[in-house]
Design a protein around this motif. Structure first.
Motif, PDB file in Angstrom:
ATOM      1  N   GLU A   5       0.841  -1.211   0.000  1.00  0.00           N
ATOM      2  CA  GLU A   5       0.000   0.000   0.000  1.00  0.00           C
ATOM      3  C   GLU A   5       0.873   1.257   0.000  1.00  0.00           C
ATOM      4  OE1 GLU A   5      -3.965  -1.621   2.337  1.00  0.00           O
ATOM      5  OE2 GLU A   5      -2.214  -1.020   3.516  1.00  0.00           O
ATOM      6  N   ILE A   6       1.941   1.235   0.772  1.00  0.00           N
ATOM      7  CA  ILE A   6       2.876   2.360   0.776  1.00  0.00           C
ATOM      8  C   ILE A   6       3.465   2.542  -0.614  1.00  0.00           C
ATOM      9  CG2 ILE A   6       5.081   3.207   1.687  1.00  0.00           C
ATOM     10  CD1 ILE A   6       4.347   1.682   4.317  1.00  0.00           C
ATOM     11  N   LEU A   7       3.833   1.436  -1.243  1.00  0.00           N
ATOM     12  CA  LEU A   7       4.392   1.494  -2.593  1.00  0.00           C
ATOM     13  C   LEU A   7       3.407   2.118  -3.579  1.00  0.00           C
ATOM     14  CD1 LEU A   7       6.633   0.815  -4.634  1.00  0.00           C
ATOM     15  CD2 LEU A   7       5.606  -1.449  -4.845  1.00  0.00           C
ATOM     16  N   LEU A   8       2.144   1.736  -3.488  1.00  0.00           N
ATOM     17  CA  LEU A   8       1.129   2.314  -4.376  1.00  0.00           C
ATOM     18  C   LEU A   8       0.981   3.820  -4.148  1.00  0.00           C
ATOM     19  CD1 LEU A   8      -1.613  -0.468  -4.322  1.00  0.00           C
ATOM     20  CD2 LEU A   8      -0.012   0.083  -6.174  1.00  0.00           C
ATOM     21  N   ASP A   9       1.044   4.252  -2.893  1.00  0.00           N
ATOM     22  CA  ASP A   9       0.981   5.689  -2.591  1.00  0.00           C
ATOM     23  C   ASP A   9       2.207   6.414  -3.148  1.00  0.00           C
ATOM     24  OD1 ASP A   9      -1.459   5.471  -1.337  1.00  0.00           O
ATOM     25  OD2 ASP A   9      -0.642   5.600   0.698  1.00  0.00           O
ATOM     26  N   LEU A  11       3.998   5.496  -5.793  1.00  0.00           N
ATOM     27  CA  LEU A  11       3.846   5.574  -7.247  1.00  0.00           C
ATOM     28  C   LEU A  11       2.823   6.638  -7.636  1.00  0.00           C
ATOM     29  CD1 LEU A  11       3.980   1.775  -8.175  1.00  0.00           C
ATOM     30  CD2 LEU A  11       5.818   3.476  -8.360  1.00  0.00           C
ATOM     31  N   SER A  12       1.780   6.785  -6.843  1.00  0.00           N
ATOM     32  CA  SER A  12       0.786   7.826  -7.088  1.00  0.00           C
ATOM     33  C   SER A  12       1.418   9.214  -6.943  1.00  0.00           C
ATOM     34  CB  SER A  12      -0.395   7.669  -6.126  1.00  0.00           C
ATOM     35  OG  SER A  12      -1.316   8.701  -6.303  1.00  0.00           O
ATOM     36  N   ALA A  13       2.216   9.404  -5.898  1.00  0.00           N
ATOM     37  CA  ALA A  13       2.903  10.683  -5.697  1.00  0.00           C
ATOM     38  C   ALA A  13       3.850  10.956  -6.862  1.00  0.00           C
ATOM     39  CB  ALA A  13       3.667  10.675  -4.376  1.00  0.00           C
ATOM     40  N   PHE A  14       4.531   9.919  -7.325  1.00  0.00           N
ATOM     41  CA  PHE A  14       5.425  10.065  -8.478  1.00  0.00           C
ATOM     42  C   PHE A  14       4.629  10.514  -9.696  1.00  0.00           C
ATOM     43  CE2 PHE A  14       7.697   8.821 -12.211  1.00  0.00           C
ATOM     44  CZ  PHE A  14       9.039   8.979 -11.916  1.00  0.00           C
ATOM     45  N   ASN A  15       3.548   9.832  -9.990  1.00  0.00           N
ATOM     46  CA  ASN A  15       2.745  10.177 -11.167  1.00  0.00           C
ATOM     47  C   ASN A  15       2.098  11.554 -11.064  1.00  0.00           C
ATOM     48  OD1 ASN A  15       3.301   7.948 -12.797  1.00  0.00           O
ATOM     49  ND2 ASN A  15       1.700   6.726 -11.835  1.00  0.00           N
ATOM     50  N   ASN A  16       1.884  12.022  -9.837  1.00  0.00           N
ATOM     51  CA  ASN A  16       1.350  13.372  -9.620  1.00  0.00           C
ATOM     52  C   ASN A  16       2.462  14.423  -9.587  1.00  0.00           C
ATOM     53  OD1 ASN A  16      -1.406  12.740  -9.506  1.00  0.00           O
ATOM     54  ND2 ASN A  16      -1.181  12.030  -7.389  1.00  0.00           N
ATOM     55  N   PHE A  25       8.511   9.243   1.273  1.00  0.00           N
ATOM     56  CA  PHE A  25       8.439   7.790   1.420  1.00  0.00           C
ATOM     57  C   PHE A  25       9.814   7.164   1.644  1.00  0.00           C
ATOM     58  CE2 PHE A  25       4.550   8.785  -0.863  1.00  0.00           C
ATOM     59  CZ  PHE A  25       3.624   8.019  -0.175  1.00  0.00           C
ATOM     60  N   LEU A  26      10.867   7.957   1.470  1.00  0.00           N
ATOM     61  CA  LEU A  26      12.232   7.447   1.541  1.00  0.00           C
ATOM     62  C   LEU A  26      12.855   7.691   2.901  1.00  0.00           C
ATOM     63  CD1 LEU A  26      13.545   8.833  -1.870  1.00  0.00           C
ATOM     64  CD2 LEU A  26      12.339   6.685  -1.435  1.00  0.00           C
ATOM     65  N   ASN A  27      13.576   6.697   3.397  1.00  0.00           N
ATOM     66  CA  ASN A  27      14.410   6.872   4.569  1.00  0.00           C
ATOM     67  C   ASN A  27      15.493   7.885   4.225  1.00  0.00           C
ATOM     68  OD1 ASN A  27      17.114   6.043   5.929  1.00  0.00           O
ATOM     69  ND2 ASN A  27      15.546   5.165   7.264  1.00  0.00           N
ATOM     70  N   GLU A  28      15.888   8.686   5.171  1.00  0.00           N
ATOM     71  CA  GLU A  28      16.896   9.730   4.942  1.00  0.00           C
ATOM     72  C   GLU A  28      18.159   9.192   4.265  1.00  0.00           C
ATOM     73  OE1 GLU A  28      19.750  12.284   7.846  1.00  0.00           O
ATOM     74  OE2 GLU A  28      17.627  12.325   8.332  1.00  0.00           O
ATOM     75  N   ASN A  29      18.543   7.951   4.582  1.00  0.00           N
ATOM     76  CA  ASN A  29      19.758   7.349   4.024  1.00  0.00           C
ATOM     77  C   ASN A  29      19.455   6.305   2.956  1.00  0.00           C
ATOM     78  OD1 ASN A  29      21.639   8.783   5.704  1.00  0.00           O
ATOM     79  ND2 ASN A  29      20.844   7.561   7.386  1.00  0.00           N
ATOM     80  N   VAL A  61       4.490   6.165 -14.452  1.00  0.00           N
ATOM     81  CA  VAL A  61       4.901   4.850 -13.989  1.00  0.00           C
ATOM     82  C   VAL A  61       3.656   3.994 -13.808  1.00  0.00           C
ATOM     83  CG1 VAL A  61       6.008   3.554 -12.143  1.00  0.00           C
ATOM     84  CG2 VAL A  61       6.917   5.761 -12.813  1.00  0.00           C
ATOM     85  N   THR A  62       3.712   2.781 -14.376  1.00  0.00           N
ATOM     86  CA  THR A  62       2.627   1.817 -14.234  1.00  0.00           C
ATOM     87  C   THR A  62       3.176   0.571 -13.556  1.00  0.00           C
ATOM     88  OG1 THR A  62       1.639   2.633 -16.279  1.00  0.00           O
ATOM     89  CG2 THR A  62       0.883   0.485 -15.483  1.00  0.00           C
TER      90      THR A  62
END
Length: 110
Positions: A5-9, A11-16, A25-29, A61-62
């Motif tokens: 579910e996090i991954l889908l969110d 990808l949605s942020a990426f597409n937006n 969504f990324l860890n600082e490191n 991205v699909t």
């Protein structure tokens, strides 16, 4: 929320083209590996890559396929289609709801 579910969110942020949300969504490191070698590390080293991708209005991205590794439930391996003919096989590794690694297995254009 599951890692898928996090991954889908993500990808949605990426597409937006939402750079702030995508990076959240990324860890600082967070690390990006290709052929077992670290090619990028840290959120700020990834920012220019996202900015370049977001500048291309045709790039979307699909999610083609997604599999959770039963032996490593924090690993989600996916096949992504970027744009019209680029495919990326990548494993996203999660820890505490954040991506800590992107392990790129292949990046091909058809």
């Amino acid at each position: 929320m599951t890692n898928q579910e996090i991954l889908l969110d993500y990808l949605s942020a990426f597409n937006n083209r939402d750079i702030a949300k995508t990076l959240s969504f990324l860890n600082e490191n967070c690390r990006v590996l290709f052929n077992g070698q670290v090619i990028l590390q840290g959120v700020e080293s990834l920012r220019p890559l996202y900015e370049k991708d977001f500048a291309n209005p045709a790039l979307t991205v699909t999610l083609v396929e997604s599999n959770v590794d039963n032996n490593n439930p924090n690993d989600v391996r996916v096949l992504l289609k970027l744009g019209a003919n680029r495919f990326v096989d990548v494993t996203y590794v999660f820890e505490n709801g954040k991506m800590i690694e992107h392990r790129i297995h292949s990046d091909t254009t058809h």
